[in-house]
Design a protein around this motif. Structure first.
Motif, short mmCIF file in Angstrom:
data_model
loop_
_atom_site.label_atom_id
_atom_site.label_comp_id
_atom_site.label_asym_id
_atom_site.label_seq_id
_atom_site.Cartn_x
_atom_site.Cartn_y
_atom_site.Cartn_z
N PHE A 291 5.98 -10.01 -11.76
CA PHE A 291 5.72 -9.95 -10.32
C PHE A 291 5.95 -8.51 -9.86
CE2 PHE A 291 7.06 -9.98 -5.90
CZ PHE A 291 6.06 -10.75 -5.31
N LYS A 292 5.06 -8.04 -8.99
CA LYS A 292 5.16 -6.66 -8.54
C LYS A 292 4.94 -6.55 -7.04
CE LYS A 292 3.32 -4.57 -12.81
NZ LYS A 292 2.19 -3.79 -13.38
N PHE A 293 5.70 -5.64 -6.43
CA PHE A 293 5.32 -5.05 -5.15
C PHE A 293 4.83 -3.65 -5.49
CE2 PHE A 293 8.67 -7.93 -3.33
CZ PHE A 293 7.82 -8.67 -2.52
N ARG A 294 3.54 -3.39 -5.35
CA ARG A 294 3.00 -2.06 -5.64
C ARG A 294 2.77 -1.34 -4.32
NH1 ARG A 294 -1.97 -2.49 -9.20
NH2 ARG A 294 -0.37 -2.93 -10.77
N VAL A 295 3.54 -0.27 -4.09
CA VAL A 295 3.52 0.45 -2.82
C VAL A 295 2.73 1.74 -2.98
CG1 VAL A 295 4.93 1.52 -1.02
CG2 VAL A 295 5.78 -0.53 -2.22
N THR A 296 1.72 1.90 -2.15
CA THR A 296 0.91 3.13 -2.13
C THR A 296 1.11 3.83 -0.80
OG1 THR A 296 -0.75 2.15 -3.60
CG2 THR A 296 -1.42 4.07 -2.32
N ASN A 297 1.53 5.08 -0.87
CA ASN A 297 1.83 5.86 0.33
C ASN A 297 0.83 6.99 0.47
OD1 ASN A 297 3.03 6.94 2.56
ND2 ASN A 297 4.93 7.59 1.54
N GLU A 298 0.10 7.00 1.58
CA GLU A 298 -0.85 8.05 1.88
C GLU A 298 -0.36 8.93 3.03
OE1 GLU A 298 -4.47 6.02 2.78
OE2 GLU A 298 -4.73 5.23 0.76
N THR A 299 0.90 8.78 3.39
CA THR A 299 1.44 9.48 4.54
C THR A 299 2.52 10.48 4.13
OG1 THR A 299 3.36 8.07 5.05
CG2 THR A 299 1.21 7.26 5.75
N GLY A 300 2.95 11.29 5.10
CA GLY A 300 4.08 12.19 4.90
C GLY A 300 5.39 11.56 5.31
N PHE A 301 5.45 10.21 5.37
CA PHE A 301 6.69 9.51 5.68
C PHE A 301 7.42 9.15 4.39
CE2 PHE A 301 4.02 7.63 9.25
CZ PHE A 301 4.52 8.47 10.22
N PRO A 302 8.71 9.44 4.27
CA PRO A 302 9.49 8.75 3.24
C PRO A 302 9.66 7.30 3.66
CG PRO A 302 10.92 10.13 4.59
CD PRO A 302 9.51 10.39 5.05
N LEU A 303 9.56 6.37 2.71
CA LEU A 303 9.53 4.95 3.03
C LEU A 303 10.78 4.24 2.53
CD1 LEU A 303 5.86 4.17 1.89
CD2 LEU A 303 6.63 4.92 4.15
N LEU A 304 11.18 3.23 3.27
CA LEU A 304 12.22 2.30 2.82
C LEU A 304 11.61 0.91 2.79
CD1 LEU A 304 15.20 1.89 2.00
CD2 LEU A 304 15.63 1.25 4.39
N PHE A 305 11.57 0.32 1.57
CA PHE A 305 11.05 -1.03 1.38
C PHE A 305 12.23 -1.99 1.36
CE2 PHE A 305 9.77 -4.66 -1.12
CZ PHE A 305 8.47 -4.89 -0.74
N SER A 306 12.22 -2.99 2.23
CA SER A 306 13.33 -3.95 2.33
C SER A 306 12.79 -5.36 2.11
CB SER A 306 14.01 -3.88 3.70
OG SER A 306 14.50 -2.57 3.94
N THR A 307 13.37 -6.07 1.13
CA THR A 307 12.94 -7.43 0.81
C THR A 307 13.96 -8.41 1.34
OG1 THR A 307 12.08 -6.51 -1.25
CG2 THR A 307 12.06 -8.88 -1.04
N PHE A 308 13.49 -9.45 2.03
CA PHE A 308 14.39 -10.42 2.63
C PHE A 308 14.33 -11.79 1.94
CE2 PHE A 308 13.12 -7.41 5.96
CZ PHE A 308 14.36 -6.86 6.22
N GLY A 309 13.34 -11.99 1.09
CA GLY A 309 13.28 -13.27 0.41
C GLY A 309 12.04 -13.39 -0.47
N LEU A 310 12.23 -14.00 -1.66
CA LEU A 310 11.14 -14.32 -2.57
C LEU A 310 11.39 -15.71 -3.13
CD1 LEU A 310 10.59 -11.10 -4.76
CD2 LEU A 310 8.93 -12.14 -3.19
N SER A 311 10.34 -16.50 -3.24
CA SER A 311 10.49 -17.83 -3.82
C SER A 311 9.15 -18.33 -4.32
CB SER A 311 11.06 -18.82 -2.78
OG SER A 311 10.14 -18.97 -1.69
N GLY A 312 9.22 -19.30 -5.21
CA GLY A 312 8.03 -20.00 -5.67
C GLY A 312 8.07 -21.43 -5.19
N SER A 313 6.94 -21.97 -4.75
CA SER A 313 6.95 -23.33 -4.20
C SER A 313 5.79 -24.14 -4.74
CB SER A 313 6.89 -23.29 -2.67
OG SER A 313 5.71 -22.65 -2.22
N ALA A 314 6.08 -25.41 -4.99
CA ALA A 314 5.08 -26.37 -5.45
C ALA A 314 5.57 -27.77 -5.16
CB ALA A 314 4.80 -26.20 -6.93
N ASN A 315 4.65 -28.62 -4.69
CA ASN A 315 4.95 -30.04 -4.47
C ASN A 315 6.16 -30.24 -3.56
OD1 ASN A 315 2.85 -30.72 -6.30
ND2 ASN A 315 4.26 -30.40 -8.01
#
Length: 533
Positions: free
Chosen positions: A276-300
């Protein structure tokens, strides 16, 4: 494999009948029998060209080592350029009067020339503008003369330039003339706002005025005024600092894994190294902070939390010398740093995610820039490499079927399809087909008895192919079978999939773009014609 079988069958039958008919037309009143043989297929298939079983459900890509993987992906994209940092409309004015000496000079010598420098702050809360290259915009300059004397004025904005030449505006005015306006389009102009003491958001100007004495004297309310308005500004590029903690992306959504909701009815299969990937592409002159609050898999109706992901990760700004380009980095979860394989083993239909991307989260650590097209993109990806096992996996499909023949089908006594197979793919595929009429009544089966259609390549203990599987066999359709299926309208196909084993034991096999399935096929048929004189 269903396409492979049923693309060539009608073509083969029709071709043989046409050849026979060309000869039969020359014979009358005789009994004639003969057999015909013709090659109909010579295929060399690689799985990076087409993955028949699941290729319609996901993207198919390869890693550098040739390993093929399914990619399920969706993108979350920030606003771009002028939407991220809109340039605020500006409205400024400068008012001044003639000095006592200038007034005396005007009445004493009938004319006076004066120069005034003025400056404004380019106002935009929390934003510091160093420079702008304009794609569009309007500059309106107005001159107001409250003296009872006529003259000329030249207003110059020295840091606003087109092809290196400063913007300059000339006004001829009469006594007490108000609101003389000049409109200017900013396309192609560059504005340097860094010449002031702060080094940003500084808008300087200059006015040169020549008055001619009208003999009307002066009053206490006399003055002259310059009004400057910047409106509807759109940049090609802008430089400066654009504020703290900019909320660029907020996303709470799901990525669908269609393979786990497809028509895979029975059997078992697993992926040995899902990613699993979060692929971040930055085209700006901003330094970025990526913050994850939750990941899950769901079925049925059940959900399993994904663990192992970092709560935050920083991504650098695009370097100034790479403006107009992009940089990409990823957050990767796999079996080594997370429980993602455990989640995938449960075959979730959805991967749920919740994250934000913030610009300048650390405050004013560096200057920023943007182009009109600059944006931040986060691609949410699940990769399922073809490294794993499948045991008795069954896929079902029903399609329309027609032999494509009329009365000439009665000329055929039997048909034999001979196949020569050289399979370098470590997957055994068995196929059984059922011919059905328009009411779904089964008329006959394709194989009696059932057998594997293609045997898998030979693998070693690591699941790596060590040799291809070579075989030859025939599919025979006699007159009785042809009679049974000539009214068939549908074909129900069941495909049975098993990955190759090593010494009788299941091992995760590797399927790469270097593995090929080579298939040669010919058709042999006998026709019989009996005409009476």
């Amino acid at each position: 494999m269903k396409k492979l079988l049923w693309i060539f069958l009608p073509f083969a039958f029709t071709g043989c009948i046409k050849k026979a008919a060309d000869k039969i037309d020359k014979l009358h009143g005789a009994k004639w029998t003969g057999t015909y043989a013709a090659p109909i297929l010579n295929a060399d298939l690689a799985l990076n060209d087409a993955v028949e079983l699941v290729g319609s459900l996901a993207g198919v890509n390869t890693y550098a080592d040739g390993l093929i993987y399914l990619e399920f992906a969706t993108s979350e994209i920030s606003k771009s350029g002028n939407q991220l940092v809109p340039l605020q409309n500006q409205s400024h004015n400068f008012t001044d009067v003639l000095s006592l000496g200038e007034a005396n000079s005007l009445t004493g010598s009938n004319n006076v020339t004066l120069t005034r420098n003025f400056s404004f702050n380019y106002t935009s809360p929390g934003v510091e503008i160093d420079s702008v290259a304009y794609a569009n915009g309007e500059l309106n300059i107005s001159f107001n003369n409250n003296y009872a004397h006529a003259g000329n004025a030249v207003i110059t904005i020295p840091q606003l330039k087109l092809n290196g030449a400063p913007a300059k505006f000339t006004f001829s005015f009469s006594a007490n003339q108000q609101n003389i306006s000049k409109y200017f389009n900013l396309i192609g102009y560059k504005f340097n706002l860094s010449s002031g003491g702060l080094g940003y958001s500084y808008l300087p100007g200059k006015i040169d005025i020549s008055y001619t004495n009208s003999g009307n004297g002066f009053t206490g309310s006399n003055n002259f005024q310059v009004d400057i308005d910047l409106k509807n500004q759109q940049f090609n590029r802008v430089y400066g600092y654009f504020g703290d903690n900019l909320n660029l992306i907020t996303a709470a959504d799901s990525l669908e894994l269609q393979i786990f909701s497809a028509n895979l009815k029975t059997g078992s299969y697993n992926f040995a190294d899902p990613r699993f990937k979060f692929r971040v592409t930055n085209e700006t002159g901003f330094p970025l902070l990526f913050s994850t609050f939750g990941l899950s898999g769901s079925a049925n109706g059940t959900s399993t939390n994904i663990t192992g992901y970092p709560a935050t990760k920083s991504f650098p700004a695009l370097a100034l010398n790479n403006i107009g380009k992009s940089i990409t980095d990823s957050i990767l979860l796999d079996k080594n740093n997370s429980n993602f394989k455990v989640v995938i083993d449960k075959k979730p239909k959805m991967i749920n995610y919740d994250f934000t991307v913030t610009g300048n989260s650390g405050g004013k650590t560096q200057r920023n820039f943007l182009t009109a097209e600059s944006k931040v993109t986060v691609k949410v990806i699940t990769e399922l490499p073809f490294l794993g096992t499948a045991v008795d996996l069954v896929l079902n499909d029903t399609s329309d079927f027609n032999l494509g023949l009329g009365n000439e089908i009665d000329l055929i006594e039997w048909i034999v399809l001979r196949m020569n197979i050289d399979n370098g793919i470590p997957t055994t595929i068995g196929i059984q087909g059922y011919f059905m009429d328009s009411n779904n009544v089964i008329l006959d089966s394709l194989f009696k008895p059932y057998r594997n259609f293609i045997n898998g390549a030979i693998v070693d203990a690591t699941g790596t192919v060590v040799s291809t599987s070579i075989e030859q066999y025939d599919i025979t359709m006699d007159r009785l079978k042809i009679e049974k299926i000539k009214t068939a309208k549908k074909l129900w196909i069941k495909a049975y999939v098993n990955t190759s084993k090593n010494a009788g034991s299941s091992v995760p096999v590797k399927i790469t773009n270097l593995q090929h399935l080579k298939l040669k096929m010919g058709i042999h048929s006998k026709l019989s014609i009996h005409e009476k004189f």
